[in-house]
Design a protein around this motif. Structure first.
Motif, PDB file in Angstrom:
ATOM      1  N   SER A 131      23.304 -21.328  11.455  1.00 41.57           N
ATOM      2  CA  SER A 131      24.568 -21.610  10.768  1.00 41.57           C
ATOM      3  C   SER A 131      25.075 -20.396   9.999  1.00 41.57           C
ATOM      4  O   SER A 131      26.287 -20.148   9.942  1.00 41.57           O
ATOM      5  CB  SER A 131      24.388 -22.792   9.811  1.00 41.57           C
ATOM      6  N   GLU A 132      24.155 -19.598   9.413  1.00 41.84           N
ATOM      7  CA  GLU A 132      24.554 -18.385   8.695  1.00 41.84           C
ATOM      8  C   GLU A 132      25.215 -17.386   9.635  1.00 41.84           C
ATOM      9  O   GLU A 132      26.254 -16.798   9.311  1.00 41.84           O
ATOM     10  CB  GLU A 132      23.335 -17.730   8.044  1.00 41.84           C
ATOM     11  N   VAL A 133      24.617 -17.206  10.804  1.00 39.08           N
ATOM     12  CA  VAL A 133      25.161 -16.246  11.774  1.00 39.08           C
ATOM     13  C   VAL A 133      26.505 -16.730  12.303  1.00 39.08           C
ATOM     14  O   VAL A 133      27.452 -15.950  12.443  1.00 39.08           O
ATOM     15  CB  VAL A 133      24.159 -16.019  12.924  1.00 39.08           C
ATOM     16  N   ALA A 134      26.599 -18.029  12.575  1.00 41.64           N
ATOM     17  CA  ALA A 134      27.861 -18.585  13.090  1.00 41.64           C
ATOM     18  C   ALA A 134      28.971 -18.419  12.059  1.00 41.64           C
ATOM     19  O   ALA A 134      30.113 -18.061  12.415  1.00 41.64           O
ATOM     20  CB  ALA A 134      27.662 -20.053  13.441  1.00 41.64           C
ATOM     21  N   ASN A 135      28.673 -18.663  10.795  1.00 43.99           N
ATOM     22  CA  ASN A 135      29.686 -18.497   9.745  1.00 43.99           C
ATOM     23  C   ASN A 135      30.100 -17.036   9.598  1.00 43.99           C
ATOM     24  O   ASN A 135      31.263 -16.736   9.301  1.00 43.99           O
ATOM     25  CB  ASN A 135      29.154 -19.041   8.422  1.00 43.99           C
ATOM     26  N   TYR A 136      29.147 -16.127   9.809  1.00 42.56           N
ATOM     27  CA  TYR A 136      29.468 -14.688   9.762  1.00 42.56           C
ATOM     28  C   TYR A 136      30.478 -14.345  10.859  1.00 42.56           C
ATOM     29  O   TYR A 136      31.465 -13.631  10.613  1.00 42.56           O
ATOM     30  CB  TYR A 136      28.190 -13.866   9.934  1.00 42.56           C
ATOM     31  N   PHE A 137      30.249 -14.871  12.069  1.00 45.92           N
ATOM     32  CA  PHE A 137      31.161 -14.591  13.178  1.00 45.92           C
ATOM     33  C   PHE A 137      32.546 -15.204  12.924  1.00 45.92           C
ATOM     34  O   PHE A 137      33.571 -14.633  13.294  1.00 45.92           O
ATOM     35  CB  PHE A 137      30.585 -15.117  14.496  1.00 45.92           C
ATOM     36  N   LYS A 138      32.587 -16.366  12.282  1.00 44.35           N
ATOM     37  CA  LYS A 138      33.875 -16.996  11.971  1.00 44.35           C
ATOM     38  C   LYS A 138      34.663 -16.172  10.957  1.00 44.35           C
ATOM     39  O   LYS A 138      35.889 -16.055  11.030  1.00 44.35           O
ATOM     40  CB  LYS A 138      33.652 -18.408  11.429  1.00 44.35           C
ATOM     41  N   LEU A 143      26.364 -17.170  21.329  1.00 48.97           N
ATOM     42  CA  LEU A 143      26.022 -18.157  20.304  1.00 48.97           C
ATOM     43  C   LEU A 143      26.979 -19.336  20.339  1.00 48.97           C
ATOM     44  O   LEU A 143      26.560 -20.502  20.301  1.00 48.97           O
ATOM     45  CB  LEU A 143      26.035 -17.504  18.918  1.00 48.97           C
ATOM     46  N   PHE A 144      28.275 -19.061  20.433  1.00 49.47           N
ATOM     47  CA  PHE A 144      29.244 -20.146  20.433  1.00 49.47           C
ATOM     48  C   PHE A 144      29.167 -20.985  21.715  1.00 49.47           C
ATOM     49  O   PHE A 144      29.497 -22.176  21.706  1.00 49.47           O
ATOM     50  CB  PHE A 144      30.651 -19.598  20.210  1.00 49.47           C
ATOM     51  N   GLN A 145      28.718 -20.385  22.800  1.00 59.04           N
ATOM     52  CA  GLN A 145      28.491 -21.171  24.021  1.00 59.04           C
ATOM     53  C   GLN A 145      27.362 -22.184  23.795  1.00 59.04           C
ATOM     54  O   GLN A 145      27.431 -23.332  24.256  1.00 59.04           O
ATOM     55  CB  GLN A 145      28.138 -20.244  25.187  1.00 59.04           C
ATOM     56  N   GLN A 146      26.314 -21.721  23.094  1.00 53.25           N
ATOM     57  CA  GLN A 146      25.205 -22.630  22.767  1.00 53.25           C
ATOM     58  C   GLN A 146      25.689 -23.789  21.912  1.00 53.25           C
ATOM     59  O   GLN A 146      25.354 -24.951  22.147  1.00 53.25           O
ATOM     60  CB  GLN A 146      24.119 -21.860  21.995  1.00 53.25           C
TER      61      GLN A 146
END
Length: 601
Positions: A298-305, A330-333
């Motif tokens: 979730s931390e990595v996904a929020n960084y990309f957002k 990651l977003f595909q996953q």
């Protein structure tokens, strides 16, 4: 002793050994010893080759008689299966990451029980995965049915196993086996490795292996390295890995490579990696987000957002990169059914790419490009992670790498020699000025061919161009073998060349140029055996053909030397060289009180 009596004794010995084979198999009286395989890039350990041994103090202790008599007794398949079993069970490094190389004969491919099931069971019992196993197919016996071999080995590959062609260069069908089976490794036989620094033919064959292996994304392992000179030579040639008594003997436990050998490997590899290169990947370092390997997804996904232009992030452990997470992947996953609920609170190391391309900042951009573009199509455009002494330094995109190469080639093409592709006079003057401004010791080698006009008139311009290109190759190859990182080779024009080196033994480099040139130039005479040539005036001169003259100017204190002095010294030495028969080198030192010295080959 009669012939019948002798035959009787031989038969008794044979029967005895065949019975011993049965006994050895019945009681599983063999074991494995392990010889290390070392990286010739940084001295690290790639893995171990398992070598089978029979009972101690027994006629069949050595593997050659053991497998020979097993074959004669019709027990080759059972012995090979037992050897694989013992190799895996005895692997003391099972908990690590080292590869295990296991020998299999080409004949074993016909064994109806040669299937991955049993091997996989043994690996699971040891806590090992198939991707740590490399099957070495010995090349001393011919593979007769390549279609069957490819089908079987593909079955193994799909399980994660890797393939090596063993003893390449010593058997029946090296090139066909490589072409048909497309191995991950080529193990070059010791017959080509031993004394390679003294044998032009061995050197040429090994250079060919390295060249086409690079194009096919195959890695070369040189076997039988026993002397330091062999190790240094192979490392400078760009061979990937080495194996032999110098690097470690077969043993039941692991050994570390001596620090002095590691230093030798690192230094010699720099010569190979930086020869003729201007840009290093460190010049393209760009900052990139990093996360600890135990950070939540979730931390990595929020960084990309939050950072919409960030293509990926590097996953680290104590400052060392261990993985890569590309945004799109990651977003595909997460976009899949139940993606958020399954992954959102897991750690990033569970979904990251654990085998990204990681390179040292000093690696040439061209080399990184070759590594990057040889990756799987799904990873082709992934970021390249760059390190400084093993620690995280930054990253570079494939776009940046390709743009750098394109711009460098366009710039080089503007001023390079169209015949040899070497830097021309503008770049030569830049390099000389750069060396003088650095105020460090360096040497300049001017080279030109003697009686080249005679050769051109005799054999034609096309052959003349080929001889010019050959001379350029000779100088560049000699720099790789005897030079230093960031040495420079330029084409002044015609049959005149220049090399600039920081080597403290530039005379050795000159002798290597002469050795290589004199050995190969004979091939250009199309079988003619010349005892004379003609000078520019058409006068016959006693000589065996074209020779090379070298002027060596050693700039001891570069801050007291000028371009004009280098030019004048070169003219003096060239005149001296032209007054001697054969390929010669004449030397003069600048920046210190000196007297000119000369030598010839």
């Amino acid at each position: 002793m009669t012939a019948i009596h002798r035959n009787s004794i031989v038969q008794e010995d044979k029967t005895y050994l065949e019975n011993e084979i049965q006994e050895i198999l019945r009681h599983k009286m063999i074991h494995s010893v392990y010889q290390p395989i070392i990286s010739l890039k940084n001295g690290s350990l790639l893995g171990y080759e398992a070598l089978t041994r029979g009972p101690h103090n027994h006629p069949l202790h050595s593997p050659l008689p053991l497998f020979t008599y097993a074959d004669e007794a019709g027990q080759l398949y059972p012995l090979d299966r037992l050897a694989r079993e013992k190799a895996i069970q005895g692997a003391f490094f099972a908990s690590g990451k080292e590869l295990l190389f296991i020998n299999i004969s080409a004949a074993i491919l016909h064994d109806p029980q040669f299937v991955p099931g049993r091997t996989l069971e043994l690996l699971e019992a040891q806590g090992m995965n198939p991707d740590r196993i490399v099957f070495e197919i010995t090349e001393r016996s011919s593979i007769e049915d390549f279609s069957m071999a490819k089908k079987l080995l593909m079955h193994y590959r799909n399980q994660g196993y890797r393939i090596a062609i063993d003893d390449a260069g010593a058997g029946y069908s090296s090139l066909q086996a490589i072409a048909e089976l497309q191995p991950d490794f080529i193990k070059v036989d010791r017959s080509l490795v031993q004394g390679v620094q003294f044998h032009k033919t061995k050197e040429a064959i090994l250079e060919t292996f390295v060249s086409f292996a690079q194009k096919l994304n195959i890695e070369i392992i040189a076997e039988g390295i026993e002397h330091l000179d062999e190790l240094l030579y192979l490392t400078r040639m760009g061979v990937h890995y080495g194996q032999g008594y110098l690097l470690g003997r077969p043993s039941l436990e692991g050994t570390e490579l001596a620090p002095d050998l590691v230093n030798h490997i690192v230094q010699q590899r720099k010569i190979h990696d930086t020869a003729g290169s201007t840009w290093s990947i460190g010049d393209l370092i760009a900052p990139i987000g990093t996360f600890d390997c135990k950070a939540l997804i979730s931390e990595v996904a929020n960084y990309f957002k939050k950072h919409v232009n960030a293509p990926g992030a590097v996953i680290v452990s104590k400052g060392v990169p261990v993985g890569l997470m590309m945004r799109e992947r990651l977003f595909q996953q997460l976009a899949g059914q139940y993606g958020f609920s399954l992954f959102w609170n897991r750690t990033i190391d569970q979904v990251m790419d654990a085998q990204p391309l990681i390179v040292d900042q000093h690696m040439p951009v061209e080399t990184v490009s070759q590594l990057a573009t040889s990756r799987d199509i799904n990873n082709l455009y992934d970021l390249v992670i760059i390190t400084n002494e093993g620690k995280m330094a930054g990253a570079s995109s494939i776009r940046s790498i390709l743009e750098c190469i394109t711009n460098a080639r366009m710039e080089s093409a503007k001023v390079a020699s169209p015949l040899t592709g070497l830097p021309g006079n503008i770049q030569i003057h830049r390099e000389l000025n750069k060396r003088l401004m650095e105020k460090k010791r360096f040497s300049v080698i001017y080279a030109d061919l003697d009686y080249f006009k005679w050769f051109n008139d005799r054999y034609g311009f096309q052959k003349g161009d080929q001889l010019i290109q050959y001379t350029a190759d000779v100088i560049q190859q000699s720099i790789v073998v005897c030079g230093k990182p960031f040495d420079f080779v330029g084409h002044v024009g015609g049959d005149d060349f220049i090399a600039i080196t920081s080597s403290w033994d530039a005379e050795r480099l000159c002798k290597e140029i002469i050795r290589r040139f004199d050995q190969g130039v004979r091939l250009f005479y199309e079988g003619d055996d010349w005892c004379y040539v003609e000078d520019r005036g058409g006068n016959r001169i006693e000589a065996n053909g074209v020779t090379i003259s070298l002027s060596l100017i050693v700039c001891e204190l570069a801050d007291t030397v000028t371009l004009e002095q280098i030019s004048q010294s070169s003219a003096r030495l060239k005149k001296l060289s032209k007054g001697h028969r054969g390929s010669t080198v004449h030397c003069e030192c600048l920046g210190l009180e000196h007297r000119a010295s000369s030598g010839s080959e």
